[in-house]
Design a protein around this motif. Structure first.
Motif, PDB file in Angstrom:
ATOM      1  N   SER A  57      55.288  55.089  33.150  1.00 43.73           N
ATOM      2  CA  SER A  57      56.010  54.609  31.971  1.00 43.73           C
ATOM      3  C   SER A  57      55.756  53.133  31.703  1.00 43.73           C
ATOM      4  N   GLY A  58      54.888  52.515  32.499  1.00 37.85           N
ATOM      5  CA  GLY A  58      54.566  51.113  32.303  1.00 37.85           C
ATOM      6  C   GLY A  58      55.516  50.150  32.976  1.00 37.85           C
ATOM      7  N   ARG A  59      56.422  50.647  33.811  1.00 35.53           N
ATOM      8  CA  ARG A  59      57.316  49.746  34.542  1.00 35.53           C
ATOM      9  C   ARG A  59      56.527  49.075  35.668  1.00 35.53           C
ATOM     10  N   ILE A  60      56.606  47.748  35.718  1.00 33.40           N
ATOM     11  CA  ILE A  60      55.814  46.979  36.672  1.00 33.40           C
ATOM     12  C   ILE A  60      56.487  47.006  38.038  1.00 33.40           C
ATOM     13  N   VAL A  61      55.725  47.410  39.050  1.00 35.35           N
ATOM     14  CA  VAL A  61      56.229  47.491  40.411  1.00 35.35           C
ATOM     15  C   VAL A  61      55.794  46.279  41.231  1.00 35.35           C
ATOM     16  N   GLU A  62      54.583  45.796  40.970  1.00 33.90           N
ATOM     17  CA  GLU A  62      54.034  44.688  41.763  1.00 33.90           C
ATOM     18  C   GLU A  62      53.034  43.921  40.915  1.00 33.90           C
ATOM     19  N   GLU A  63      52.948  42.597  41.153  1.00 33.57           N
ATOM     20  CA  GLU A  63      51.986  41.756  40.453  1.00 33.57           C
ATOM     21  C   GLU A  63      51.290  40.818  41.431  1.00 33.57           C
ATOM     22  N   ILE A  64      50.016  40.522  41.162  1.00 33.53           N
ATOM     23  CA  ILE A  64      49.231  39.572  41.944  1.00 33.53           C
ATOM     24  C   ILE A  64      48.435  38.706  40.980  1.00 33.53           C
ATOM     25  N   ASN A  65      48.385  37.402  41.233  1.00 36.82           N
ATOM     26  CA  ASN A  65      47.544  36.477  40.469  1.00 36.82           C
ATOM     27  C   ASN A  65      46.628  35.745  41.439  1.00 36.82           C
ATOM     28  N   ALA A  66      45.348  35.654  41.093  1.00 36.86           N
ATOM     29  CA  ALA A  66      44.384  34.946  41.941  1.00 36.86           C
ATOM     30  C   ALA A  66      43.504  34.087  41.043  1.00 36.86           C
ATOM     31  N   PRO A  67      43.248  32.824  41.416  1.00 39.50           N
ATOM     32  CA  PRO A  67      42.423  31.967  40.561  1.00 39.50           C
ATOM     33  C   PRO A  67      40.949  32.384  40.599  1.00 39.50           C
ATOM     34  N   THR A  68      40.237  32.148  39.492  1.00 41.35           N
ATOM     35  CA  THR A  68      38.790  32.348  39.487  1.00 41.35           C
ATOM     36  C   THR A  68      38.134  31.177  40.210  1.00 41.35           C
ATOM     37  N   VAL A  69      36.862  31.375  40.608  1.00 42.13           N
ATOM     38  CA  VAL A  69      36.201  30.360  41.431  1.00 42.13           C
ATOM     39  C   VAL A  69      34.931  29.809  40.794  1.00 42.13           C
ATOM     40  N   GLY A  70      34.553  30.311  39.610  1.00 40.27           N
ATOM     41  CA  GLY A  70      33.421  29.736  38.908  1.00 40.27           C
ATOM     42  C   GLY A  70      32.067  30.252  39.331  1.00 40.27           C
ATOM     43  N   LYS A  71      32.024  31.225  40.228  1.00 42.76           N
ATOM     44  CA  LYS A  71      30.757  31.823  40.650  1.00 42.76           C
ATOM     45  C   LYS A  71      30.884  33.332  40.553  1.00 42.76           C
ATOM     46  N   GLY A  72      29.954  33.962  39.841  1.00 43.30           N
ATOM     47  CA  GLY A  72      30.097  35.365  39.515  1.00 43.30           C
ATOM     48  C   GLY A  72      30.263  36.281  40.697  1.00 43.30           C
ATOM     49  N   SER A  73      29.442  36.131  41.730  1.00 35.87           N
ATOM     50  CA  SER A  73      29.514  37.027  42.888  1.00 35.87           C
ATOM     51  C   SER A  73      30.836  36.881  43.626  1.00 35.87           C
ATOM     52  N   GLU A  74      31.331  35.660  43.715  1.00 37.35           N
ATOM     53  CA  GLU A  74      32.607  35.435  44.395  1.00 37.35           C
ATOM     54  C   GLU A  74      33.769  35.998  43.583  1.00 37.35           C
ATOM     55  N   ASN A  75      33.680  35.899  42.261  1.00 30.21           N
ATOM     56  CA  ASN A  75      34.732  36.494  41.425  1.00 30.21           C
ATOM     57  C   ASN A  75      34.729  38.011  41.529  1.00 30.21           C
ATOM     58  N   THR A  76      33.551  38.613  41.652  1.00 32.11           N
ATOM     59  CA  THR A  76      33.480  40.059  41.858  1.00 32.11           C
ATOM     60  C   THR A  76      34.145  40.443  43.168  1.00 32.11           C
TER      61      THR A  76
END
Length: 409
Positions: free
Chosen positions: A104-123
């Motif tokens: 139903s779209g009710r949020i159970v958990e959230e995570i935020n992580a910063p990007t690092v500016g390098k494609g392979s590391e972001n993957t």
């Protein structure tokens, strides 16, 4: 003996009824079979048959009977949204966002992580966040329906290839769909953020289920997610709504906006400069809808020094909103992205400028969901694509797209 055309029509009809009933239960969560039949205008035997299938698949359950003053008490069915989970992610220039929701779209958990500016590391970071959410979801959900990944970029379907992102993500012709499918067993879809963003707004936002909805995201760049009669409109090459290619380009009819930056920085950089927001917020403290006339406010804005960049911002936003309004005649426009920092001032100015210059001014409002609209759109997309088995295709400019609404047929 039925011919192939009749069998195909019957199959489509069964899937249509399945979709309608499942979507009805998602919206209402609890109902009697007769209510479902009446509201959807589907025969009760058909509804009963569909409900039986959904019970077997553990999407709904019978929870007792409804007490009435006359007649036999009616059975009540309930949507078992909490027993299933969907993992949604958003690869944005400012970070990688992830969440787990029920159906139903009710949020159970959230995570935020910063990007690092390098494609392979972001993957690698995206895969790590996904794995963490999956592991946690398995502890409280009976079934994980699938994974959605939204990317701040055009995405080619069905491969899930990311065309080009900003420098903070650093992906170009990136086969993210293949990478996700090889890393996880769950069904996975990779989509552009403006596609899933408008689906999230249409499903959970301020104007749910309207006939034509535009989600206009401004800063950095400009994109428009389009919902037409319950279907996502993608265009002939999945590029519908990419307003950033002309909204700031005088050669294509856009305004010349030197203070907002060159075309490259508008599309892929930090977006609209911070000093524009500082000036806009300062102006907004002296504008209160209903207390200061908008005409007087704009007159003052035009004469004051230091607000040239704010005027450019409004020209930029007006060009995007007017283009969407004139071409699509939408019921509503949802504003998202950095432009929302202007609050009610932005809405009032767009209403004023569009009024009388487009045939009918649509309803205009700020998003109440923000970035979550994109991830919630992923929830709806996964639910549709994994429960229709297979999803019902509709033709949009020659490109098959999953259906997104009960009125898609």
């Amino acid at each position: 003996m039925q011919d192939s055309s009749s069998r195909q029509n019957n199959s489509l009809s069964r899937r249509r009824h399945r979709y309608l009933v499942l979507e009805y239960m998602r919206r209402n969560e609890q109902a009697t079979p007769s209510q479902v039949s009446s509201d959807l205008d589907i025969s009760l035997p058909t509804v009963t048959r569909v409900l039986a299938d959904l019970v077997d698949e553990e999407f709904i359950e019978y929870v007792g009977r409804e007490t009435t003053s006359v007649g036999r008490p009616a059975s009540v069915v309930r949507f078992r949204s909490e027993e299933h989970a969907i993992v949604s992610l958003y690869a944005h220039m400012s970070g990688i966002y992830g969440m787990v929701t029920d159906l139903s779209g009710r949020i159970v958990e959230e995570i935020n992580a910063p990007t690092v500016g390098k494609g392979s590391e972001n993957t690698a970071k995206l895969l790590q966040v996904t794995q963490t959410l999956l592991s946690n979801a398995r502890s409280y959900a009976k079934t994980i329906r699938g994974i959605s990944v939204a990317v701040q970029s055009m995405v080619r379907r069905p491969s899930g290839t990311v065309v080009l992102t900003g420098a903070s993500l650093d992906w170009r012709s990136h086969e993210l769909g293949t990478i996700m499918q090889e890393a996880f067993e769950e069904p996975t879809l990779v989509e552009s953020d403006h596609v899933l963003g408008v689906l999230g707004e249409w499903t959970y936002g301020r104007f749910p289920h309207v006939d034509i909805l535009v989600r206009l995201s401004i800063g950095p760049g400009t994109s428009a997610g389009l919902m037409i009669n319950g279907n996502i409109y993608r265009g002939s090459t999945d590029a519908a709504g990419e307003l950033k290619w002309f909204a700031d380009n005088p050669r294509l009819g856009g305004p010349n906006l030197p203070l907002l930056g060159d075309m490259n920085s508008l599309r892929f950089g930090e977006g609209l400069p911070q000093k524009a927001f500082a000036a806009l917020e300062d102006a907004n403290t002296r504008y209160v809808a209903g207390e200061v006339g908008l005409e007087d406010f704009e007159y003052g804005l035009a004469r004051e020094d230091g607000f040239d960049i704010v005027r450019e911002l409004f020209h930029y936003a007006t060009a995007a909103a007017a283009s969407s309004s004139a071409l699509l005649n939408p019921s509503a426009i949802i504003l998202s992205g950095q432009i929302t920092r202007g609050g009610s001032l932005v809405v009032d100015i767009l209403n004023d400028r569009l009024g009388g210059d487009v045939f009918v001014t649509p309803k205009i409002a700020l998003s109440k969901l923000g970035l979550k609209a994109v991830m919630l759109g992923g929830v709806k997309a996964v639910l549709d694509s994994t429960t229709l088995q297979p999803p019902i295709p509709t033709e949009q400019g020659g490109v098959p797209t999953f259906s997104a609404a009960a009125n898609a047929w």
